[in-house]
Design a protein around this motif. Structure first.
Motif, short mmCIF file in Angstrom:
data_model
loop_
_atom_site.label_atom_id
_atom_site.label_comp_id
_atom_site.label_asym_id
_atom_site.label_seq_id
_atom_site.Cartn_x
_atom_site.Cartn_y
_atom_site.Cartn_z
N PRO A 72 9.90 -4.38 3.52
CA PRO A 72 8.63 -4.81 3.10
C PRO A 72 8.25 -6.28 3.41
O PRO A 72 7.32 -6.85 3.69
N THR A 73 9.50 -7.01 3.10
CA THR A 73 9.45 -8.63 3.47
C THR A 73 9.35 -8.92 4.87
O THR A 73 8.62 -9.55 5.28
N LEU A 74 9.98 -8.11 5.78
CA LEU A 74 9.94 -8.43 7.07
C LEU A 74 8.58 -8.07 7.65
O LEU A 74 8.03 -8.55 8.31
N ILE A 75 8.10 -6.84 7.09
CA ILE A 75 6.71 -6.73 7.36
C ILE A 75 5.63 -7.70 7.08
O ILE A 75 4.79 -8.08 7.92
N GLY A 76 5.72 -8.33 5.77
CA GLY A 76 4.89 -9.13 5.35
C GLY A 76 4.95 -10.47 6.20
O GLY A 76 4.19 -11.06 6.64
N PHE A 77 6.29 -10.65 6.70
CA PHE A 77 6.63 -12.13 7.56
C PHE A 77 5.90 -11.68 8.84
O PHE A 77 5.24 -12.73 9.59
N ALA A 78 6.04 -10.71 9.51
CA ALA A 78 5.61 -10.40 10.90
C ALA A 78 3.96 -10.40 10.70
O ALA A 78 3.35 -10.86 11.60
N VAL A 79 3.44 -9.73 9.56
CA VAL A 79 1.93 -9.82 9.47
C VAL A 79 1.37 -11.41 9.50
O VAL A 79 0.57 -11.88 10.04
N LEU A 80 2.26 -11.88 8.74
CA LEU A 80 2.00 -13.61 8.58
C LEU A 80 1.67 -14.20 9.91
O LEU A 80 0.92 -15.08 10.28
N GLY A 81 2.86 -14.27 10.60
CA GLY A 81 3.19 -14.63 11.86
C GLY A 81 2.03 -14.33 12.95
O GLY A 81 1.52 -15.24 13.63
N ILE A 82 1.93 -13.10 12.95
CA ILE A 82 0.71 -12.63 14.17
C ILE A 82 -0.38 -12.95 13.72
O ILE A 82 -1.29 -13.59 14.37
N SER A 83 -0.75 -12.88 12.41
CA SER A 83 -2.23 -13.19 11.94
C SER A 83 -2.44 -14.67 11.99
O SER A 83 -3.59 -15.08 12.22
#
Length: 111
Positions: A72-83
């Motif tokens: 979940p942390t990696l998913i949150g980080f990926a969403v942060l970077g992409i958005s």
């Protein structure tokens, strides 16, 4: 609470505030140039860099003690970077990544 910890927290908070406030205050009378130099680019990326640093520092102990939090942390980080890459704003990506982390945590907790 130790006075050393309190003093260190106040010192870091003041420096963080000045680090964000002074560049805005010093440029208050200047118009925005059409070509940004390296300092302008650096100041524009401070927001996302500070959010990413806070993400790593705040989640590292959690992930080390509970491995289920890694995905979940990696998913949150990926969403942060992409958005952030898509919007170039910091407010919407932070809220969206928090939502993505919460949904991922809930989804993987059910499994």
């Amino acid at each position: 609470m130790s006075t050393d910890v309190l003093f260190l927290g106040l010192l870091v908070g003041c420096v963080n505030y000045l680090f964000r406030y002074l560049p805005l205050r010093l440029r208050a009378g200047h118009h925005r140039p059409s070509h940004r130099g390296p300092v302008g680019v650096l100041l524009d990326t401070i927001g996302i860099a500070s959010i990413c640093a806070l993400l790593v520092v705040s989640t590292a102990p959690e992930v080390m003690t509970d491995a289920r939090r890694l995905l979940p942390t990696l998913i949150g980080f990926a969403v942060l970077g992409i958005s952030f890459w898509k919007t170039r704003s910091i407010i919407f990506p932070v809220l969206l990544s928090a939502l993505a982390y919460g949904l991922a945590w809930k989804y993987f907790a059910v499994l």
